[in-house]
Design a protein around this motif. Structure first.
Motif, PDB file in Angstrom:
ATOM      1  N   ASP A 176       0.841  -1.203   0.000  1.00 51.20           N
ATOM      2  CA  ASP A 176       0.000   0.000   0.000  1.00 51.20           C
ATOM      3  C   ASP A 176       0.876   1.253   0.000  1.00 51.20           C
ATOM      4  O   ASP A 176       0.670   2.193  -0.787  1.00 51.20           O
ATOM      5  N   ASN A 177       1.879   1.263   0.879  1.00 52.39           N
ATOM      6  CA  ASN A 177       2.808   2.410   0.931  1.00 52.39           C
ATOM      7  C   ASN A 177       3.544   2.580  -0.391  1.00 52.39           C
ATOM      8  O   ASN A 177       3.676   3.694  -0.906  1.00 52.39           O
ATOM      9  N   ALA A 178       4.054   1.442  -0.918  1.00 56.35           N
ATOM     10  CA  ALA A 178       4.857   1.503  -2.155  1.00 56.35           C
ATOM     11  C   ALA A 178       4.056   2.166  -3.267  1.00 56.35           C
ATOM     12  O   ALA A 178       4.563   3.038  -3.982  1.00 56.35           O
TER      13      ALA A 178
ATOM     14  N   SER B  39       9.844  -3.440  -3.421  1.00 54.53           N
ATOM     15  CA  SER B  39      10.653  -2.272  -3.806  1.00 54.53           C
ATOM     16  C   SER B  39       9.862  -1.390  -4.769  1.00 54.53           C
ATOM     17  O   SER B  39       9.003  -1.864  -5.510  1.00 54.53           O
ATOM     18  N   ASP B  40      10.144  -0.095  -4.690  1.00 58.07           N
ATOM     19  CA  ASP B  40       9.438   0.838  -5.565  1.00 58.07           C
ATOM     20  C   ASP B  40      10.411   1.851  -6.137  1.00 58.07           C
ATOM     21  O   ASP B  40      11.560   1.945  -5.691  1.00 58.07           O
ATOM     22  N   THR B  41       9.960   2.584  -7.124  1.00 59.47           N
ATOM     23  CA  THR B  41      10.803   3.612  -7.751  1.00 59.47           C
ATOM     24  C   THR B  41      10.268   4.985  -7.374  1.00 59.47           C
ATOM     25  O   THR B  41      10.366   5.940  -8.134  1.00 59.47           O
TER      26      THR B  41
ATOM     27  N   GLY C 179      11.120   7.871  -2.285  1.00 62.76           N
ATOM     28  CA  GLY C 179      12.233   7.487  -1.406  1.00 62.76           C
ATOM     29  C   GLY C 179      12.166   8.133  -0.036  1.00 62.76           C
ATOM     30  O   GLY C 179      11.309   8.986   0.240  1.00 62.76           O
ATOM     31  N   ILE C 180      13.079   7.720   0.812  1.00 66.00           N
ATOM     32  CA  ILE C 180      13.135   8.208   2.203  1.00 66.00           C
ATOM     33  C   ILE C 180      14.565   8.644   2.479  1.00 66.00           C
ATOM     34  O   ILE C 180      15.519   7.967   2.088  1.00 66.00           O
ATOM     35  N   ASP C 181      14.704   9.774   3.147  1.00 62.98           N
ATOM     36  CA  ASP C 181      16.034  10.221   3.562  1.00 62.98           C
ATOM     37  C   ASP C 181      16.604   9.172   4.522  1.00 62.98           C
ATOM     38  O   ASP C 181      15.948   8.813   5.497  1.00 62.98           O
TER      39      ASP C 181
ATOM     40  N   ARG D 289      13.143   5.912  11.692  1.00 65.65           N
ATOM     41  CA  ARG D 289      12.008   6.585  12.320  1.00 65.65           C
ATOM     42  C   ARG D 289      10.670   6.146  11.737  1.00 65.65           C
ATOM     43  O   ARG D 289       9.659   6.170  12.442  1.00 65.65           O
ATOM     44  N   VAL D 290      10.672   5.749  10.452  1.00 67.04           N
ATOM     45  CA  VAL D 290       9.375   5.468   9.804  1.00 67.04           C
ATOM     46  C   VAL D 290       8.647   4.290  10.454  1.00 67.04           C
ATOM     47  O   VAL D 290       7.438   4.152  10.300  1.00 67.04           O
ATOM     48  N   PHE D 291       9.383   3.458  11.220  1.00 62.75           N
ATOM     49  CA  PHE D 291       8.722   2.314  11.868  1.00 62.75           C
ATOM     50  C   PHE D 291       8.081   2.689  13.211  1.00 62.75           C
ATOM     51  O   PHE D 291       7.432   1.867  13.837  1.00 62.75           O
TER      52      PHE D 291
ATOM     53  N   PHE E 252       2.876   6.797  14.374  1.00 67.68           N
ATOM     54  CA  PHE E 252       2.470   8.194  14.074  1.00 67.68           C
ATOM     55  C   PHE E 252       3.549   9.007  13.378  1.00 67.68           C
ATOM     56  O   PHE E 252       3.503  10.230  13.375  1.00 67.68           O
ATOM     57  N   VAL E 253       4.553   8.339  12.822  1.00 67.81           N
ATOM     58  CA  VAL E 253       5.578   9.100  12.087  1.00 67.81           C
ATOM     59  C   VAL E 253       5.161   9.157  10.621  1.00 67.81           C
ATOM     60  O   VAL E 253       4.935   8.125   9.990  1.00 67.81           O
ATOM     61  N   ARG E 254       5.027  10.390  10.113  1.00 68.48           N
ATOM     62  CA  ARG E 254       4.697  10.579   8.700  1.00 68.48           C
ATOM     63  C   ARG E 254       5.675  11.582   8.132  1.00 68.48           C
ATOM     64  O   ARG E 254       5.810  12.679   8.661  1.00 68.48           O
TER      65      ARG E 254
ATOM     66  N   LEU F 263       0.571   4.644  11.200  1.00 73.41           N
ATOM     67  CA  LEU F 263       0.649   3.418  12.018  1.00 73.41           C
ATOM     68  C   LEU F 263       1.003   2.189  11.189  1.00 73.41           C
ATOM     69  O   LEU F 263       1.344   1.144  11.736  1.00 73.41           O
ATOM     70  N   GLY F 264       0.900   2.309   9.846  1.00 75.13           N
ATOM     71  CA  GLY F 264       1.076   1.151   8.966  1.00 75.13           C
ATOM     72  C   GLY F 264       2.374   0.401   9.197  1.00 75.13           C
ATOM     73  O   GLY F 264       2.383  -0.817   9.406  1.00 75.13           O
ATOM     74  N   LEU F 265       3.509   1.122   9.176  1.00 72.77           N
ATOM     75  CA  LEU F 265       4.798   0.461   9.319  1.00 72.77           C
ATOM     76  C   LEU F 265       5.019  -0.014  10.753  1.00 72.77           C
ATOM     77  O   LEU F 265       5.647  -1.048  10.982  1.00 72.77           O
TER      78      LEU F 265
HETATM   79  P1  ADP Z   1       0.950   5.661   6.836  1.00 72.41           P
HETATM   80  O1  ADP Z   1      -0.127   4.872   7.495  1.00 72.41           O
HETATM   81  O2  ADP Z   1       0.821   7.105   6.977  1.00 72.41           O
HETATM   82  O3  ADP Z   1       1.280   5.185   5.470  1.00 72.41           O
HETATM   83  P2  ADP Z   1       3.273   4.282   7.587  1.00 72.41           P
HETATM   84  O4  ADP Z   1       3.659   3.896   8.941  1.00 72.41           O
HETATM   85  O5  ADP Z   1       2.881   3.204   6.663  1.00 72.41           O
HETATM   86  O6  ADP Z   1       2.214   5.389   7.714  1.00 72.41           O
HETATM   87  O7  ADP Z   1       4.513   5.068   6.969  1.00 72.41           O
HETATM   88  C1  ADP Z   1       5.135   6.052   7.686  1.00 72.41           C
HETATM   89  C2  ADP Z   1       5.819   7.051   6.798  1.00 72.41           C
HETATM   90  O8  ADP Z   1       6.898   6.426   6.116  1.00 72.41           O
HETATM   91  C3  ADP Z   1       4.959   7.581   5.723  1.00 72.41           C
HETATM   92  O9  ADP Z   1       4.246   8.714   6.173  1.00 72.41           O
HETATM   93  C4  ADP Z   1       5.920   7.941   4.625  1.00 72.41           C
HETATM   94  O10 ADP Z   1       6.421   9.231   4.818  1.00 72.41           O
HETATM   95  C5  ADP Z   1       7.057   6.966   4.831  1.00 72.41           C
HETATM   96  N1  ADP Z   1       6.990   5.857   3.845  1.00 72.41           N
HETATM   97  C6  ADP Z   1       6.477   4.634   4.056  1.00 72.41           C
HETATM   98  N2  ADP Z   1       6.634   3.854   2.975  1.00 72.41           N
HETATM   99  C7  ADP Z   1       7.257   4.600   2.056  1.00 72.41           C
HETATM  100  C8  ADP Z   1       7.699   4.348   0.694  1.00 72.41           C
HETATM  101  N3  ADP Z   1       7.519   3.183   0.101  1.00 72.41           N
HETATM  102  N4  ADP Z   1       8.327   5.377   0.042  1.00 72.41           N
HETATM  103  C9  ADP Z   1       8.495   6.555   0.661  1.00 72.41           C
HETATM  104  N5  ADP Z   1       8.121   6.839   1.912  1.00 72.41           N
HETATM  105  C10 ADP Z   1       7.487   5.888   2.612  1.00 72.41           C
END
Ligand code: ADP
Length: 467
Positions: free
Chosen positions: A372-374, A399-401, A404-406, A412-414, A417-419, A432-434
């Motif tokens: 879903d995120n990808a 994997s996606d194109t 990207g993420i810094d 932190r993305v895991f 509530f980090v967006r 909350l997804g990750l």
């Molecule tokens: P959300 O439910 O908002 O998608 P996640 O926990 O799944 O939250 O993701 C957290 C954050 O990680 C997202 O807000 C996004 O900024 C970053 N992120 C997650 N997956 C990707 C991805 N495939 N490419 C770029 N950024 C991503």
């Protein structure tokens, strides 16, 4: 006040153990030294008895000059060695003959064993009791002339002095051992108290920290680098971890409250505006539909929070065999549908047949979250799913194109509530997804990681132990 049956303080226990061990040691040493002393004294007595008997034997008594005055002669030859001893001659039939004057009319006893030994030419040492009640160490030595037993010489010495010496030694032991024990116990108490004093200080400090609930405080190590300093370091590390966890919990609660408040505010505002004046049916329908959207968002959020807390508590997931390959194909289908709506091409790469133990629904949820995120963060790009099996582990790679993420934000993305991207908010994600994916994977004994750089797309990998 000390309760009955309450556990003993460590210092009391240490002292008791120490004293008990010392007592046993002193007892063993006392018994050994007493026996050794007794044995040495007896050995000395036997040697001196033998000397006297040998002199009588060698001077050829009886039948020599000694017959005139054996005692005087012996005194002359032996000097002080003879003072406290007495002797008696016995003929081979056991009839007592000449004897020391100090024995007067009291004959020395001749045991059957000593007589039998003498018949074989063997000397006998024994401890016997005289008719007077006096204990005596006695040597019976056979005298032979040309292979013929002519006489038996008996030389004795009263044991009174020896007994007195030994009794005095025993008395000294009976006084010294308890005295040593009392002194050692007192020393033990002092040492135990001094040794445990830093532990007391440390536990007082730890108690102050826990009752004050100020987890930022630390126990001050003494700087000696010993076990207690290690303990302080361990406790401090634990406090640091607790502090971090508490901060995380507080942040989580605040974020959750914030996430709940936003849709509730929207809901409240819409309902208030709708109620302010008479509205058309059409208008009410629109407000209700919009309210339902907010309610659905709230429900989703509540469900996510529930799921997160369930897996974050590390509750063992229901165990059954999960075919990861079919789960991946399933997630791929979801991805294709989502991708079609956003113009994202979703592809399925290499898929090996793999199975793990665990909760199929939860694992599906974790993979779908990644897909879903990808799709969400790869406008107009490509997404690929694959499943590899190596070294007893299954690797699910998404994997996606996309954007990207810094790398600085990669870990932190895991967190909940980090967006990093505002687009998520628009898409209704709460961040909350990750976090959910990570807690599910961890509960299955696996790991989740990301490799990414800004503008170059991202690769998320879930590794799980194969069944
Ligand atoms: P959300 O439910 O908002 O998608 P996640 O926990 O799944 O939250 O993701 C957290 C954050 O990680 C997202 O807000 C996004 O900024 C970053 N992120 C997650 N997956 C990707 C991805 N495939 N490419 C770029 N950024 C991503």
């Amino acid at each position: 006040m000390k309760r009955w049956g309450a556990p003993l303080a460590v210092r009391t226990r240490l002292t008791l153990w120490y004293t008990a061990i010392l007592f046993v040691m002193l007892l063993v040493v006392s018994v050994l030294s007493y026996s050794r002393l007794r044995w040495t004294i007896m050995q000395d007595l036997d040697t001196s008895l033998l000397t006297v008997a040998q002199v009588i034997h060698d001077t050829g008594y009886p039948g020599s000059d000694l017959a005139a005055g054996p005692e005087t002669a012996l005194r002359q030859i032996l000097g002080p060695e003879f003072y406290d001893k007495f002797f008696q001659l016995v003929d081979p039939e056991g009839r007592p003959g000449a004897r020391s004057t100090q024995l007067r009319d009291r004959a020395l006893p001749l045991s059957a064993a000593a007589r039998a030994n003498a018949a074989r030419g063997v000397r006998t040492f024994e401890t016997v009791r005289l008719a007077t009640g006096e204990w005596v160490r006695l040597l019976t030595l056979p005298i032979t002339r040309r292979g013929q037993l002519t006489h038996l010489v008996q030389v004795g010495i009263p044991l009174e002095r020896t007994e007195r010496t030994l009794a005095r030694y025993l008395e000294s032991l009976l006084v010294l051992v308890p005295l040593g024990l009392v002194l050692a116990a007192a020393g033990g108490v002092i040492i135990a108290r001094a040794g445990l004093q830093p532990v007391d200080a440390m536990s007082r400090m730890a108690r102050r920290i826990t009752t004050g609930e100020d987890l930022a405080q630390r126990i001050v190590p003494r700087g000696t680098g010993d076990e207690l300093d290690h303990l302080a370091e361990t406790l401090n590390a634990m406090l640091a971890r607790l502090e971090g966890l508490f901060a995380q919990m507080r942040r989580f609660a605040a974020d959750a409250a914030h996430e709940l408040r936003t849709p509730l505010t929207v809901l409240k505002g819409e309902i208030e505006v709708a109620l302010r004046a008479e509205r058309s049916t059409e208008e009410y329908r629109r407000v209700l539909a919009s309210s339902l959207e907010e309610v659905e968002r709230l429900t989703r959020l509540a469900e996510d929070l529930l799921l997160l807390s369930r897996f974050a508590a590390r509750m063992p997931p229901p165990r059954s065999r999960v075919e990861l390959d079919s789960l991946l194909v399933d997630a791929f289908d979801v991805g294709v549908r989502l991708g079609q709506a956003q113009g994202v091409a979703v592809r399925l790469g290499e898929v090996c047949p793999a199975a793990v133990e665990g909760d199929a629904a939860a694992l599906r949820r974790a993979i779908v979250n990644l897909v879903d995120n990808a799709v969400k963060y790869t406008p107009g790009g490509k997404v690929e799913l694959s499943l590899g099996c190596a070294d007893g582990r299954a690797s699910i790679v998404v994997s996606d194109t996309g954007i990207g993420i810094d790398p600085a934000d990669a870990q932190r993305v895991f967190e909940p509530f980090v967006r990093l991207d505002t687009r998520t908010q628009e898409a209704g994600g709460a961040g909350l997804g990750l976090a959910i994916a990570r807690s599910i994977v961890r509960a299955h004994g696996g790991t989740i990681s990301v490799e990414s750089s800004l503008g170059a797309g991202s690769t998320f990998t879930i590794r799980l132990p194969l069944a």
